[in-house]
Design a protein around this motif. Structure first.
Motif, PDB file in Angstrom:
ATOM      1  N   ILE A  10       0.846  -1.187   0.000  1.00  0.00           N
ATOM      2  CA  ILE A  10       0.000   0.000   0.000  1.00  0.00           C
ATOM      3  C   ILE A  10       0.882   1.239   0.000  1.00  0.00           C
ATOM      4  O   ILE A  10       2.090   1.148   0.166  1.00  0.00           O
ATOM      5  N   THR A  14      -1.976   5.824   2.389  1.00  0.00           N
ATOM      6  CA  THR A  14      -3.018   4.914   2.866  1.00  0.00           C
ATOM      7  C   THR A  14      -2.710   4.441   4.279  1.00  0.00           C
ATOM      8  O   THR A  14      -3.609   4.362   5.133  1.00  0.00           O
ATOM      9  N   ALA A  48      -6.880  -5.763   4.191  1.00  0.00           N
ATOM     10  CA  ALA A  48      -6.995  -5.912   2.741  1.00  0.00           C
ATOM     11  C   ALA A  48      -7.952  -7.047   2.392  1.00  0.00           C
ATOM     12  O   ALA A  48      -8.782  -6.922   1.474  1.00  0.00           O
TER      13      ALA A  48
END
Length: 214
Positions: A10, A14, A48
């Motif tokens: 990421i 984020t 995720a």
């Protein structure tokens, strides 16, 4: 922070957003240096996996709060149900030993979603000793854990329907909830016998050449 973001796949932006939302715990600080560890990486991979399954960030924030406070994760996801099964407390390492190579973020997220796993402080709680042992045995026999849990989810749908049927019959013909609980083992015996006979029918192999032929 840059190293953690790279490992998790990421962006740093984020990662900062997740920190601000409380989705991951704060790092350990030594002076001006912030240290992240494998627990932070595991949390990011779980986030995720949950996002891929359609969970919202608000829902994941509730889940993260459950991890950090020791609150029941099943409760956070609205999946807590009463059970007579014996729960099992495990460290993350012990859970990995039961399912060697199969404790992936996706499988962990699915187990949380189904309510098989909850969290109590630093320990993981599996809701059923029997399900844990059977699942581990199936994985040792070569059945992927993802397939075991998919089957478990389908079985639960049928089990819910069976429970509704038995409770309806017992409440109609018994004197109340106390009698329903007392007759519960009989319902389980019926299901066990019917499943056993159904397995016999599915596994029956016709004799070579067909019945009635020499």
């Amino acid at each position: 922070m840059e190293e953690l973001a790279e490992a998790a796949g990421i962006t740093v932006r984020t990662l900062r957003f997740y920190r601000e939302r409380g989705l991951i715990p704060p790092p350990r600080r030594e002076g001006r240096i912030a240290w992240y560890d494998d627990h932070h990486l595991a949390r990011l991979r779980t986030i995720a996996a949950l996002l891929e399954r359609g969970h919202t960030l608000n829902g994941i924030a509730d889940l993260a709060d459950a991890f950090d406070s020791g609150r029941d994760v099943g409760e956070a996801l609205g999946l807590v149900e009463p059970t007579e099964e014996t729960p099992v407390r495990l460290t993350p390492e012990e859970l990995a030993d039961h399912f060697e190579g199969e404790v992936t973020p996706e499988n962990l997220a699915k187990a949380l979603e189904l309510g098989y796993l909850t969290v109590d402080g630093d320990e993981i709680v599996h809701v059923s000793r029997r399900l844990l042992d059977v699942s581990a045995a199936l994985v040792r026999e070569g059945v992927p854990l993802s397939a075991v849990m998919e089957a478990g989810g389908r079985i639960r749908e049928h089990a819910e329907a069976l429970a509704d049927l038995f409770v309806e019959v017992m409440l109609k013909h018994a004197d109340g909830a106390a009698d329903v609980e007392r007759l519960r083992p009989l319902a389980k015996s019926v299901v066990d016998a019917e499943l056993s006979m159904a397995m016999d029918r599915r596994l029956a192999v016709p004799p070579p050449g067909g019945a009635g032929r020499d």
